[in-house]
Design a protein around this motif. Sequence first.
Motif, PDB file in Angstrom:
ATOM      1  N   SER A  69      65.082 -66.699  -0.533  1.00 14.55           N
ATOM      2  CA  SER A  69      66.085 -66.217  -1.695  1.00 14.55           C
ATOM      3  C   SER A  69      65.473 -65.797  -2.953  1.00 14.55           C
ATOM      4  O   SER A  69      65.817 -64.686  -3.380  1.00 14.55           O
ATOM      5  CB  SER A  69      66.980 -67.280  -1.930  1.00 14.55           C
ATOM      6  OG  SER A  69      67.980 -67.057  -2.894  1.00 14.55           O
ATOM      7  N   LEU A  72      64.087 -62.216  -2.352  1.00 10.99           N
ATOM      8  CA  LEU A  72      65.146 -61.354  -2.246  1.00 10.99           C
ATOM      9  C   LEU A  72      65.914 -60.852  -3.740  1.00 10.99           C
ATOM     10  O   LEU A  72      66.204 -59.670  -3.921  1.00 10.99           O
ATOM     11  CB  LEU A  72      66.222 -61.578  -1.146  1.00 10.99           C
ATOM     12  CG  LEU A  72      65.882 -61.814   0.231  1.00 10.99           C
ATOM     13  CD1 LEU A  72      66.604 -62.431   0.935  1.00 10.99           C
ATOM     14  CD2 LEU A  72      65.502 -60.266   0.694  1.00 10.99           C
ATOM     15  N   PHE A  75      63.672 -58.651  -5.671  1.00 11.78           N
ATOM     16  CA  PHE A  75      63.610 -57.355  -5.149  1.00 11.78           C
ATOM     17  C   PHE A  75      64.918 -56.832  -5.574  1.00 11.78           C
ATOM     18  O   PHE A  75      65.057 -55.499  -6.118  1.00 11.78           O
ATOM     19  CB  PHE A  75      63.759 -57.442  -3.578  1.00 11.78           C
ATOM     20  CG  PHE A  75      63.733 -55.920  -3.095  1.00 11.78           C
ATOM     21  CD1 PHE A  75      62.740 -55.197  -3.021  1.00 11.78           C
ATOM     22  CD2 PHE A  75      64.964 -55.568  -2.454  1.00 11.78           C
ATOM     23  CE1 PHE A  75      62.927 -53.765  -2.302  1.00 11.78           C
ATOM     24  CE2 PHE A  75      65.241 -54.197  -2.011  1.00 11.78           C
ATOM     25  CZ  PHE A  75      64.073 -53.262  -1.832  1.00 11.78           C
ATOM     26  N   CYS A  76      65.954 -57.576  -5.642  1.00  9.85           N
ATOM     27  CA  CYS A  76      67.361 -57.043  -6.216  1.00  9.85           C
ATOM     28  C   CYS A  76      67.225 -56.561  -7.522  1.00  9.85           C
ATOM     29  O   CYS A  76      67.752 -55.671  -8.261  1.00  9.85           O
ATOM     30  CB  CYS A  76      68.550 -57.964  -5.922  1.00  9.85           C
ATOM     31  SG  CYS A  76      68.681 -58.114  -4.166  1.00  9.85           S
ATOM     32  N   ILE A 207      70.997 -57.057   2.009  1.00  7.49           N
ATOM     33  CA  ILE A 207      69.818 -57.820   1.180  1.00  7.49           C
ATOM     34  C   ILE A 207      70.661 -58.630   0.234  1.00  7.49           C
ATOM     35  O   ILE A 207      70.424 -59.794  -0.109  1.00  7.49           O
ATOM     36  CB  ILE A 207      69.002 -56.733   0.349  1.00  7.49           C
ATOM     37  CG1 ILE A 207      68.422 -55.839   1.486  1.00  7.49           C
ATOM     38  CG2 ILE A 207      68.058 -57.282  -0.532  1.00  7.49           C
ATOM     39  CD1 ILE A 207      67.369 -54.732   0.646  1.00  7.49           C
ATOM     40  N   GLN A 208      71.562 -58.281  -0.594  1.00  5.14           N
ATOM     41  CA  GLN A 208      72.267 -59.221  -1.511  1.00  5.14           C
ATOM     42  C   GLN A 208      73.102 -60.309  -0.891  1.00  5.14           C
ATOM     43  O   GLN A 208      72.823 -61.641  -1.330  1.00  5.14           O
ATOM     44  CB  GLN A 208      73.361 -58.175  -2.396  1.00  5.14           C
ATOM     45  CG  GLN A 208      72.766 -57.479  -3.246  1.00  5.14           C
ATOM     46  CD  GLN A 208      72.774 -55.897  -2.675  1.00  5.14           C
ATOM     47  OE1 GLN A 208      72.212 -55.856  -1.607  1.00  5.14           O
ATOM     48  NE2 GLN A 208      73.178 -55.046  -3.449  1.00  5.14           N
ATOM     49  N   ASN A 210      72.067 -61.670   1.974  1.00  8.76           N
ATOM     50  CA  ASN A 210      70.992 -62.738   2.304  1.00  8.76           C
ATOM     51  C   ASN A 210      70.474 -63.377   1.123  1.00  8.76           C
ATOM     52  O   ASN A 210      70.293 -64.639   1.338  1.00  8.76           O
ATOM     53  CB  ASN A 210      70.182 -62.104   3.078  1.00  8.76           C
ATOM     54  CG  ASN A 210      70.118 -61.799   4.555  1.00  8.76           C
ATOM     55  OD1 ASN A 210      71.251 -62.259   5.071  1.00  8.76           O
ATOM     56  ND2 ASN A 210      69.222 -60.969   5.324  1.00  8.76           N
ATOM     57  N   ALA A 211      70.361 -62.806  -0.033  1.00  5.85           N
ATOM     58  CA  ALA A 211      69.891 -63.517  -1.124  1.00  5.85           C
ATOM     59  C   ALA A 211      70.825 -64.547  -1.632  1.00  5.85           C
ATOM     60  O   ALA A 211      70.176 -65.948  -1.825  1.00  5.85           O
ATOM     61  CB  ALA A 211      69.771 -62.397  -2.243  1.00  5.85           C
ATOM     62  N   VAL A 253      63.116 -63.468   5.472  1.00  4.61           N
ATOM     63  CA  VAL A 253      63.421 -62.125   4.664  1.00  4.61           C
ATOM     64  C   VAL A 253      63.585 -60.884   5.713  1.00  4.61           C
ATOM     65  O   VAL A 253      64.511 -60.181   5.654  1.00  4.61           O
ATOM     66  CB  VAL A 253      62.297 -61.848   3.633  1.00  4.61           C
ATOM     67  CG1 VAL A 253      62.771 -60.547   2.876  1.00  4.61           C
ATOM     68  CG2 VAL A 253      62.466 -62.904   2.418  1.00  4.61           C
ATOM     69  N   GLY A 257      66.929 -60.030   7.840  1.00  6.25           N
ATOM     70  CA  GLY A 257      67.384 -58.538   7.272  1.00  6.25           C
ATOM     71  C   GLY A 257      67.574 -57.650   8.308  1.00  6.25           C
ATOM     72  O   GLY A 257      68.465 -57.024   8.432  1.00  6.25           O
TER      73      GLY A 257
END
Length: 321
Positions: A69, A72, A75-76, A207-208, A210-211, A253, A257
């Motif tokens: 998390s 991710l 990364f965001c 992505i968001q 999963n984060a 991740v 994803g």
Amino acid sequence: MRNNSSICGIITTLFFIQKLHLVMAFIMSTPVLYALCVLIWGSTWFAIEFQLGVVPHEYSSFYRFGLASLLLFAFCWFKKLPMRYGLLQHAWLILMGITFFGLNYLLVYEAQEYLTSAMASVIFSAVLIVNIFNSWLFFKAKITARVIIGSALGLLGMVMIFWNELTDFTLENAKLYGLLIALLGVLCASIGNMVSVQTQKYDMPVIQMNAYAMGYGSLFSLMVGIVQGKTLIFDMTPGYTISLIYLSVFGSVLAFGAYLTLLRRIGIHKATYAVVLFPAVALIISTFFEDFVWTWIIAGGILLIGLGNVFVINREDIKKK
């Protein structure tokens, strides 16, 4: 000369960007995403073996999905991706986190205390069939005769694999306990799949999503461990640390994803077909590294489970009413 050098530099940069774009397009293609899911998830079952023993399962799950998390979210933040969602959206993300990244993996880790990684992966392939029945229950998807026959083949395969344990049934039978725990994990994973399908209504990027979901799942696992009074510890041995990094970066991740991208791109039933293939990877690894003992009845059971899954999804039998 300077102008020529600048022009050459621009041309080189544009050429590199074009090639990078082609590489990314190849990586994001459906076959490659499928291959990533199969190869990575097929190997994570063996990696989980290094997580067992010292650290309570709740905290291993907390570390795994907590780290995933954080990666991710970082990364965001770096890509300046939108991260604000409403309360209803967060409610679905919490439910997804608890079922998909919380309860599911707490049960998987527990089951692997009593089963080899190969047997656990084969049992988990039943999520394909459970998804079909849950799709009927929650989304009114139609179930055909082929689905019923395929499910029966899968059930018969399970009985063959655990035939010795079933004929010598006792309340202390460890493998039967592992089977039960693994099947409960399959149910939680399937419910997590249903929740993921539901979140598509809110158009949340993978992505968001999963984060947040992995973060909520990791916090749930942490709370379960604390409520049970278990000491929060960490195993500094190379085996535990390296397997944790692999499970977080690759198994969580990248693999999740890829899977959730497939789920949105080609639908839940076709995406879940990857679970038919990854047990083959787990079985090969277990045979070489865990001394997995093959017998004719176990091989026949695994074959029936695979045939049952292929039978279920070989045609477009699941259609919306």
